[in-house]
Design a protein around this motif. Structure first.
Motif, PDB file in Angstrom:
ATOM      1  N   GLY A  35      44.277  37.902  51.623  1.00  0.00           N
ATOM      2  CA  GLY A  35      42.918  38.093  52.068  1.00  0.00           C
ATOM      3  C   GLY A  35      42.515  37.029  53.044  1.00  0.00           C
ATOM      4  O   GLY A  35      43.343  36.305  53.575  1.00  0.00           O
ATOM      5  N   ALA A  36      41.236  36.922  53.277  1.00  0.00           N
ATOM      6  CA  ALA A  36      40.716  35.986  54.260  1.00  0.00           C
ATOM      7  C   ALA A  36      40.503  34.609  53.653  1.00  0.00           C
ATOM      8  O   ALA A  36      40.332  34.455  52.465  1.00  0.00           O
ATOM      9  N   ARG A  52      36.570  37.634  49.505  1.00  0.00           N
ATOM     10  CA  ARG A  52      35.248  37.836  48.911  1.00  0.00           C
ATOM     11  C   ARG A  52      35.016  39.301  48.528  1.00  0.00           C
ATOM     12  O   ARG A  52      34.422  39.593  47.493  1.00  0.00           O
ATOM     13  N   GLY A  53      35.479  40.220  49.323  1.00  0.00           N
ATOM     14  CA  GLY A  53      35.263  41.637  49.062  1.00  0.00           C
ATOM     15  C   GLY A  53      36.045  42.183  47.874  1.00  0.00           C
ATOM     16  O   GLY A  53      35.784  43.290  47.411  1.00  0.00           O
ATOM     17  N   ARG A  54      37.002  41.421  47.370  1.00  0.00           N
ATOM     18  CA  ARG A  54      37.805  41.859  46.221  1.00  0.00           C
ATOM     19  C   ARG A  54      37.295  41.288  44.897  1.00  0.00           C
ATOM     20  O   ARG A  54      37.722  41.713  43.834  1.00  0.00           O
ATOM     21  N   VAL A  55      36.416  40.298  44.968  1.00  0.00           N
ATOM     22  CA  VAL A  55      35.883  39.662  43.759  1.00  0.00           C
ATOM     23  C   VAL A  55      34.975  40.666  43.052  1.00  0.00           C
ATOM     24  O   VAL A  55      34.089  41.254  43.666  1.00  0.00           O
ATOM     25  N   SER A  82      44.146  49.237  46.081  1.00  0.00           N
ATOM     26  CA  SER A  82      43.019  50.151  46.298  1.00  0.00           C
ATOM     27  C   SER A  82      42.445  50.671  44.993  1.00  0.00           C
ATOM     28  O   SER A  82      41.257  50.950  44.895  1.00  0.00           O
ATOM     29  N   THR A  83      43.298  50.795  43.970  1.00  0.00           N
ATOM     30  CA  THR A  83      42.859  51.424  42.723  1.00  0.00           C
ATOM     31  C   THR A  83      43.049  50.559  41.479  1.00  0.00           C
ATOM     32  O   THR A  83      42.975  51.068  40.365  1.00  0.00           O
ATOM     33  N   ALA A  84      43.281  49.247  41.646  1.00  0.00           N
ATOM     34  CA  ALA A  84      43.529  48.391  40.475  1.00  0.00           C
ATOM     35  C   ALA A  84      42.778  47.069  40.581  1.00  0.00           C
ATOM     36  O   ALA A  84      42.716  46.449  41.640  1.00  0.00           O
ATOM     37  N   VAL A 112      42.629  49.397  50.764  1.00  0.00           N
ATOM     38  CA  VAL A 112      42.789  47.953  50.575  1.00  0.00           C
ATOM     39  C   VAL A 112      44.282  47.659  50.480  1.00  0.00           C
ATOM     40  O   VAL A 112      45.003  48.331  49.737  1.00  0.00           O
ATOM     41  N   GLN A 113      44.731  46.660  51.217  1.00  0.00           N
ATOM     42  CA  GLN A 113      46.135  46.262  51.097  1.00  0.00           C
ATOM     43  C   GLN A 113      46.361  45.581  49.753  1.00  0.00           C
ATOM     44  O   GLN A 113      45.453  44.945  49.212  1.00  0.00           O
TER      45      GLN A 113
END
Length: 179
Positions: free
Chosen positions: A3-4, A11-14, A35-37, A92-93
């Motif tokens: 991520g960044a 931040r978008g994955r938190v 993407s799904t977990a 999402v990667q």
């Protein structure tokens, strides 16, 4: 994790987990790894009746989805939640993972989650009831690579947070945060 940013945390994955049990409700943290977990701690969701995964909680771009417990490994305190995001949030990667080696070292680390000590009173618009919320905490600390080698766990050292309620750990809700 991919991520960044310098920390590798995106931040978008938190995620904030809103967990319902037969005995009540609680909060936890998690991190979207595909993407799904969503990865979290098993003790957060082990006895859950329902889990809601919330991204950007209490912000204008908040979105949430119900989750299904796909893996719950209590011995390792790891759980994976399956989610079905809306089309606009589907791609999402996969996150990257690493490991701490067995040479003596002190490594910088970072975790991001929603601990109890970040509980804030809500600000209500005129006539509305204010809803309390948990703000995000970025815990910067260190990992001493040889600590807990027999147990196989990480020892993460971070500054002690304020303790507004001695009846509860200030860290409640941080469980499941990615490091």
């Amino acid at each position: 994790m991919g991520g960044a940013g310098v920390s590798g945390l995106d931040r978008g994955r938190v995620a904030q987990l809103r967990v319902e049990y037969s005995s009540g409700a609680s909060r936890g943290s998690g991190y979207r790894i595909t993407s799904t977990a969503v990865l979290t701690a098993a003790h957060v969701v082990a006895k859950a009746r329902a889990v809601q995964v919330v991204f950007n909680p209490d912000l204008p771009d908040e979105w949430s989805v119900p989750a299904r417990i796909e893996v719950c490994e209590r011995a390792a305190d790891v759980a994976v939640l399956a989610i079905d995001p809306p089309e606009s949030h589907r791609s999402v990667q996969s996150a990257n993972f690493g490991q701490v080696g067995m040479r003596p070292a002190v490594l910088a680390c970072r975790a991001v989650g929603f601990p109890r000590f970040k509980l804030r009173p809500g600000q209500a618009a005129s006539g509305a009831v204010a809803q309390p919320y948990r703000d995000v905490h970025q815990a910067d600390g260190t990992i001493s690579s040889l600590s807990n080698w027999r147990e196989g766990t990480l020892e993460i050292t971070v500054p002690v947070p304020p303790d507004p309620d001695p009846g509860h750990s200030p860290w409640e809700g941080m469980s499941g945060a990615a490091v």
